[in-house]
Enzyme design. Structure first.
Site, PDB file in Angstrom:
ATOM      1  N   PHE A 111      37.073  33.128  45.118  1.00 29.76           N
ATOM      2  CA  PHE A 111      37.675  33.304  46.442  1.00 29.76           C
ATOM      3  C   PHE A 111      38.831  34.301  46.431  1.00 29.76           C
ATOM      4  O   PHE A 111      39.175  34.882  47.461  1.00 29.76           O
ATOM      5  CB  PHE A 111      38.132  31.951  47.000  1.00 29.76           C
ATOM      6  CG  PHE A 111      39.477  31.475  46.540  1.00 29.76           C
ATOM      7  CD1 PHE A 111      40.619  31.693  47.308  1.00 29.76           C
ATOM      8  CD2 PHE A 111      39.617  30.777  45.343  1.00 29.76           C
ATOM      9  CE1 PHE A 111      41.851  31.233  46.895  1.00 29.76           C
ATOM     10  CE2 PHE A 111      40.845  30.306  44.932  1.00 29.76           C
ATOM     11  CZ  PHE A 111      41.977  30.543  45.698  1.00 29.76           C
ATOM     12  N   LYS A 112      39.424  34.524  45.270  1.00 25.48           N
ATOM     13  CA  LYS A 112      40.548  35.454  45.208  1.00 25.48           C
ATOM     14  C   LYS A 112      40.143  36.866  45.632  1.00 25.48           C
ATOM     15  O   LYS A 112      40.982  37.663  46.054  1.00 25.48           O
ATOM     16  CB  LYS A 112      41.136  35.485  43.794  1.00 25.48           C
ATOM     17  CG  LYS A 112      41.491  34.114  43.223  1.00 25.48           C
ATOM     18  CD  LYS A 112      42.650  33.474  43.932  1.00 25.48           C
ATOM     19  CE  LYS A 112      42.962  32.084  43.402  1.00 25.48           C
ATOM     20  NZ  LYS A 112      43.594  32.044  42.104  1.00 25.48           N
ATOM     21  N   ASP A 113      38.852  37.188  45.524  1.00 25.69           N
ATOM     22  CA  ASP A 113      38.386  38.518  45.922  1.00 25.69           C
ATOM     23  C   ASP A 113      38.654  38.798  47.399  1.00 25.69           C
ATOM     24  O   ASP A 113      38.836  39.953  47.781  1.00 25.69           O
ATOM     25  CB  ASP A 113      36.882  38.664  45.667  1.00 25.69           C
ATOM     26  CG  ASP A 113      36.538  38.757  44.189  1.00 25.69           C
ATOM     27  OD1 ASP A 113      37.358  39.276  43.417  1.00 25.69           O
ATOM     28  OD2 ASP A 113      35.438  38.297  43.811  1.00 25.69           O
TER      29      ASP A 113
END
Length: 462
Positions: A111-113
């Site tokens: 999800f950090k993307d």
């Protein structure tokens, strides 16, 4: 829109200055001077927007026109052009009343993307526009590092150094960071845990002279722009559910260690999104669960778990929430944070604790509950959850209130095959992950001291 510090000693600054400052120069965290409230009529107008269009609309409330609309649009579309699903963050039905928000379709399968691909574009834009040197310094419990490196590797005018706890991230997470061969990337594998890495980072950013001299920029969720980017998928998930016939308020279950992802949901709710309860899912490092249930924020003994990206006790975004639950009172925040530094704990009670419990529910997913959730949902639905997403689903089941809940699926299971194999489940790695195992690696193992880190940074940033 202007930005201020939770500790009250940063004058109102603009969007780009807030982005570049990262951690407030007074040691606090930057927040908007006023949270914009989106009218119901505007929410209806947004229902059919693409993810990219929605992001541009939400950012327009915060950017003060400092970035030309065409430039911001180019950055947004470049950021999500490599995602493997055209919806960027699709919603899947897991069972009646429970949906998954898949946040792992970016280049590093986490999800950090969502935020860090955009932040990489923003840093590159500022470096070129102003002729700046930008030296990004960050700490990771596993996923932030790979996403941040992916966002800026090879970009002119930018160097990035990421600290990760030595041998306390998954093998795939380590490979995603250490197989990058670009000269503007440095990986430091630090003896200690994530809290040690994060503490060193915050100390260096709090040293304003060191920060300025070395052109430091923040990629961790201490940077408000990262939080803002993550609010977008809460809105987008809500609109996707509306298209599936769901009406009314929606609960969200969020696996979290650093309080950033769930704070993004809190911000979305404050902006007017019809959010019911925010369910905070933790693991054995359950300091945040105890705070929600008892009003006590006190680190305990660090534990390595099946969900290593959540192996965090001192949550860097917690101060942002304190600022709001204390009535946007910076003096009260300073008092509590100084007390925390002195006594090692924060205690709230009375009306403040009642407000915390109105905002959040919480469940710590301990030991076998995580693995059992992976097994059960694979058997019953055919869906393979990674251990962090499993914590979110387990918390959603535990805190079920009879309505509709969206649980955040924060990573692809291939990133955490250690836990998947413990469930006696075999999986096939996506090709970008499978090929990592044959690539050469670059990293430096260092002691977990500020002196050792500064020495390495001096060589890299010169």
């Amino acid at each position: 829109m202007r930005f201020i510090s939770t500790r009250g000693n940063v004058g109102q600054i603009g969007f780009i200055d807030a982005f570049l400052m990262g951690l407030g120069n007074d040691g606090g965290l930057l927040v908007p001077a006023q949270i914009p409230v989106i009218e119901e009529a505007t929410l209806k107008q947004w229902q059919n927007l693409t993810f990219q269009e929605l992001m541009l609309e939400i950012f327009s409330y915060y950017t003060n026109g400092e970035i030309p609309e065409a430039d911001l649009k180019q950055m947004v579309y470049a950021s999500y052009g490599r995602f493997r699903d055209e919806e960027v963050t699709p919603v899947r039905k897991l069972k009646d009343g429970l949906f998954l928000l898949e946040l792992f379709h970016g280049p590093t399968f986490a999800f950090k993307d969502i935020a860090l691909q955009l932040m990489g574009e923003l840093y590159s834009y500022v470096a070129k526009k102003d002729g700046r040197k930008i030296h990004i310094l960050g700490a990771t419990s596993g996923d932030t590092g790979a996403s941040a490196i992916e966002g800026v590797k090879g970009k002119e005018g930018i160097k990035i150094c990421i600290l990760h706890p030595h041998q306390k991230v998954s093998k795939v997470q380590e490979l995603q960071m250490t197989t990058v061969q670009e000269d503007n990337v440095l990986n430091l594998s630090v003896h200690g845990n994530f809290d040690d890495c994060q503490r060193i980072i915050k100390e260096l950013f709090a040293d304003v002279n060191y920060k300025t001299t070395n052109h430091l920029a923040a990629i961790n969720s201490i940077n408000f722009v990262r939080i803002l980017a993550q609010t977008v998928y809460y809105f987008y998930a809500y609109f996707q559910l509306q298209k599936q016939g769901v009406s009314g308020k929606v609960d969200f279950s969020v696996p979290t260690g650093n309080f950033g992802d769930i704070f993004a949901g809190y911000l979305a709710k404050r902006m007017g999104l019809p959010v019911g309860k925010l369910i905070l899912a933790t693991n054995e490092n359950n300091i945040l669960e105890r705070f929600v249930k008892e009003g006590i924020y006190k680190p305990g003994n660090f534990q390595s778990t099946y969900s290593p990206s959540m192996d965090i006790q001192v949550a860097s975004n917690f101060e942002r929430y304190l600022y709001y639950v204390l009535g946007e009172n910076p003096e009260a925040v300073v008092s509590l944070m100084e007390g925390f530094k002195r006594e090692g704990q924060i205690v709230v009670n009375g009306d403040t604790l009642r407000q915390v419990q109105e905002d959040f529910a919480a469940h710590g997913v301990v030991g076998e509950e995580c693995l059992n959730t992976i097994r059960r949902y694979k058997e019953e639905t055919g869906y393979l959850l990674d251990p962090h997403s499993a914590c979110g689903v387990a918390a959603a089941d535990q805190c079920e209130a009879g309505g509709v809940c969206v649980s955040l699926a924060t990573a692809h299971p291939a990133k955490f095959d250690e836990a998947i194999r413990l469930c006696s489940i075999e999986q096939t790695f996506p090709e970008p992950i499978a090929r990592l195992f044959d690539q050469p690696r670059r990293q430096i193992v260092v002691d977990g001291t500020q002196e050792a880190i500064v020495q390495e940074l001096g060589r890299f940033f010169r």
